[in-house]
Scaffold this motif. Structure first.
Motif, PDB file in Angstrom:
ATOM      1  N   ARG A  49      -7.599 -19.683  24.205  1.00  0.00           N
ATOM      2  CA  ARG A  49      -6.297 -20.276  24.482  1.00  0.00           C
ATOM      3  C   ARG A  49      -6.320 -21.060  25.781  1.00  0.00           C
ATOM      4  NH1 ARG A  49      -2.173 -15.225  25.898  1.00  0.00           N
ATOM      5  NH2 ARG A  49      -3.140 -14.590  27.881  1.00  0.00           N
ATOM      6  N   GLN A  50      -5.334 -21.951  25.903  1.00  0.00           N
ATOM      7  CA  GLN A  50      -5.250 -22.844  27.058  1.00  0.00           C
ATOM      8  C   GLN A  50      -3.792 -23.012  27.439  1.00  0.00           C
ATOM      9  OE1 GLN A  50      -6.734 -26.861  26.344  1.00  0.00           O
ATOM     10  NE2 GLN A  50      -7.522 -26.914  28.433  1.00  0.00           N
ATOM     11  N   PRO A  51      -3.336 -22.345  28.474  1.00  0.00           N
ATOM     12  CA  PRO A  51      -1.958 -22.555  28.941  1.00  0.00           C
ATOM     13  C   PRO A  51      -1.760 -24.015  29.328  1.00  0.00           C
ATOM     14  CG  PRO A  51      -2.909 -20.591  29.946  1.00  0.00           C
ATOM     15  CD  PRO A  51      -4.020 -21.319  29.265  1.00  0.00           C
ATOM     16  N   PRO A  52      -0.529 -24.490  29.247  1.00  0.00           N
ATOM     17  CA  PRO A  52      -0.275 -25.902  29.559  1.00  0.00           C
ATOM     18  C   PRO A  52      -0.829 -26.306  30.926  1.00  0.00           C
ATOM     19  CG  PRO A  52       1.673 -24.898  28.611  1.00  0.00           C
ATOM     20  CD  PRO A  52       0.698 -23.798  28.828  1.00  0.00           C
ATOM     21  N   GLY A  53      -1.646 -27.342  30.936  1.00  0.00           N
ATOM     22  CA  GLY A  53      -2.205 -27.852  32.174  1.00  0.00           C
ATOM     23  C   GLY A  53      -3.266 -26.991  32.817  1.00  0.00           C
ATOM     24  N   LYS A  54      -3.722 -25.969  32.103  1.00  0.00           N
ATOM     25  CA  LYS A  54      -4.699 -25.049  32.708  1.00  0.00           C
ATOM     26  C   LYS A  54      -6.000 -25.016  31.906  1.00  0.00           C
ATOM     27  CE  LYS A  54      -1.276 -22.136  34.971  1.00  0.00           C
ATOM     28  NZ  LYS A  54      -0.800 -20.760  35.242  1.00  0.00           N
ATOM     29  N   GLY A  55      -6.879 -24.105  32.292  1.00  0.00           N
ATOM     30  CA  GLY A  55      -8.190 -24.015  31.687  1.00  0.00           C
ATOM     31  C   GLY A  55      -8.232 -23.114  30.469  1.00  0.00           C
ATOM     32  N   LEU A  56      -9.449 -22.799  30.053  1.00  0.00           N
ATOM     33  CA  LEU A  56      -9.707 -22.084  28.811  1.00  0.00           C
ATOM     34  C   LEU A  56      -9.890 -20.589  29.055  1.00  0.00           C
ATOM     35  CD1 LEU A  56     -12.312 -24.654  27.479  1.00  0.00           C
ATOM     36  CD2 LEU A  56      -9.939 -24.450  26.720  1.00  0.00           C
ATOM     37  N   GLU A  57      -9.297 -19.789  28.178  1.00  0.00           N
ATOM     38  CA  GLU A  57      -9.442 -18.329  28.249  1.00  0.00           C
ATOM     39  C   GLU A  57      -9.927 -17.815  26.894  1.00  0.00           C
ATOM     40  OE1 GLU A  57      -6.930 -14.333  29.507  1.00  0.00           O
ATOM     41  OE2 GLU A  57      -5.850 -16.028  28.649  1.00  0.00           O
ATOM     42  N   TRP A  58     -11.029 -17.080  26.936  1.00  0.00           N
ATOM     43  CA  TRP A  58     -11.570 -16.453  25.725  1.00  0.00           C
ATOM     44  C   TRP A  58     -10.709 -15.234  25.396  1.00  0.00           C
ATOM     45  CZ3 TRP A  58     -13.870 -11.648  24.682  1.00  0.00           C
ATOM     46  CH2 TRP A  58     -14.634 -11.565  23.500  1.00  0.00           C
ATOM     47  N   ILE A  59     -10.179 -15.208  24.166  1.00  0.00           N
ATOM     48  CA  ILE A  59      -9.290 -14.121  23.745  1.00  0.00           C
ATOM     49  C   ILE A  59     -10.075 -13.010  23.063  1.00  0.00           C
ATOM     50  CG2 ILE A  59      -7.393 -13.504  22.208  1.00  0.00           C
ATOM     51  CD1 ILE A  59      -6.395 -16.424  22.500  1.00  0.00           C
ATOM     52  N   GLY A  60     -10.906 -13.397  22.098  1.00  0.00           N
ATOM     53  CA  GLY A  60     -11.648 -12.407  21.341  1.00  0.00           C
ATOM     54  C   GLY A  60     -12.291 -13.047  20.132  1.00  0.00           C
ATOM     55  N   GLU A  61     -13.013 -12.233  19.366  1.00  0.00           N
ATOM     56  CA  GLU A  61     -13.744 -12.762  18.229  1.00  0.00           C
ATOM     57  C   GLU A  61     -13.907 -11.708  17.163  1.00  0.00           C
ATOM     58  OE1 GLU A  61     -17.569 -13.916  19.822  1.00  0.00           O
ATOM     59  OE2 GLU A  61     -18.170 -11.843  20.188  1.00  0.00           O
TER      60      GLU A  61
END
Lengths: 112, 117
Positions: free
Chosen positions: B38-50
């Motif tokens: 996921r990527q909050p508005p204007g921010k970087g990338l966060e791995w959630i899961g797989e």
């Protein structure tokens, strides 16, 4: 968790000139299998990220040889030998040696 | 050529559950993970899961208590459910195929989810 720190966060480059982005990790990304699990992605405006470099220095399919990944241990670099207009975007390094996978903050590349 | 198509509710109320689905088309192999990022508005990338096609999962510890990722193998559809959402969960959510330990080679188009009453 492994923290990835990129510098600079913003880069403005003239077409034809080189560009370099640094990424440092808080732990070694060298695995016992001999691979270094650092990746480089670029996110162009309005698009999902796309893979450039995998496992330190391997260009993904279709990535031009202007892009080079290098480094070792905890220090890594993405170099673009001659920047083109289409290279504009946000560049992220990522580690996958340890869960949770983690990304750097991103480096925005602006083409002058 | 493998394609990922994702969908889900774009607006979720606080404290409710965010639900997204990612369908894999034209995949001949099943030896991969589908990853959610996921990527909050204007921010970087966060791995959630797989989740692997066979069902094994890995979750980001920061979200683990609220997160369920599942797969319907009969439909080749992968789902993300995140409960008790707050405004901090507002983000552009992507699914991606993890072909080999971090090689996210195919991505969904992304789904913007806003948490708001």
């Amino acid at each position: 968790d492994t923290v990835m720190t990129q510098t600079p966060l913003f880069l403005s480059v003239t077409p034809g000139q080189p560009a370099s982005i640094s990424c440092k990790s808080t732990q070694s990304l060298l695995h016992s299998d001999g691979k270094t699990y650092v990746f480089w992605y670029v996110q162009k405006a309005g698009q999902p990220p796309q893979l450039l470099i995998h496992e330190l220095s391997n260009r993904f399919s279709g990535v031009p040889d202007r892009f080079t990944g290098s480094g070792s241990g905890t220090d890594f670099t993405l170099k673009i030998s001659r920047v083109e207009a289409d290279d504009a975007g946000v560049y992220y390094c990522m580690q996958s040696i340890q869960l949770p996978y983690s990304f750097g903050q991103g480096t925005k590349l602006e083409i002058k | 050529q493998v394609q990922l198509q994702q969908w889900g509710a774009g607006l979720v109320k606080p404290s409710e559950t965010l639900s997204l689905t990612c369908a894999v088309y034209d995949g001949s192999s099943s030896d991969y993970y589908i990853t959610w990022i996921r990527q909050p508005p204007g921010k970087g990338l966060e791995w959630i899961g797989e989740i692997h096609h066979a069902g094994s999962t890995n979750y980001n510890p920061s979200l683990k208590s609220r997160l369920v990722i599942s797969v319907d193998m009969s439909k080749n559809e992968f789902s993300l459910n995140l409960n008790s959402v707050t405004a901090a969960d507002t983000a552009l959510y992507y699914c991606a195929r993890n072909n080999s330990r971090g090689i996210f080679d195919v991505w969904g188009q992304g789904t913007m989810v806003t948490v708001s009453s």
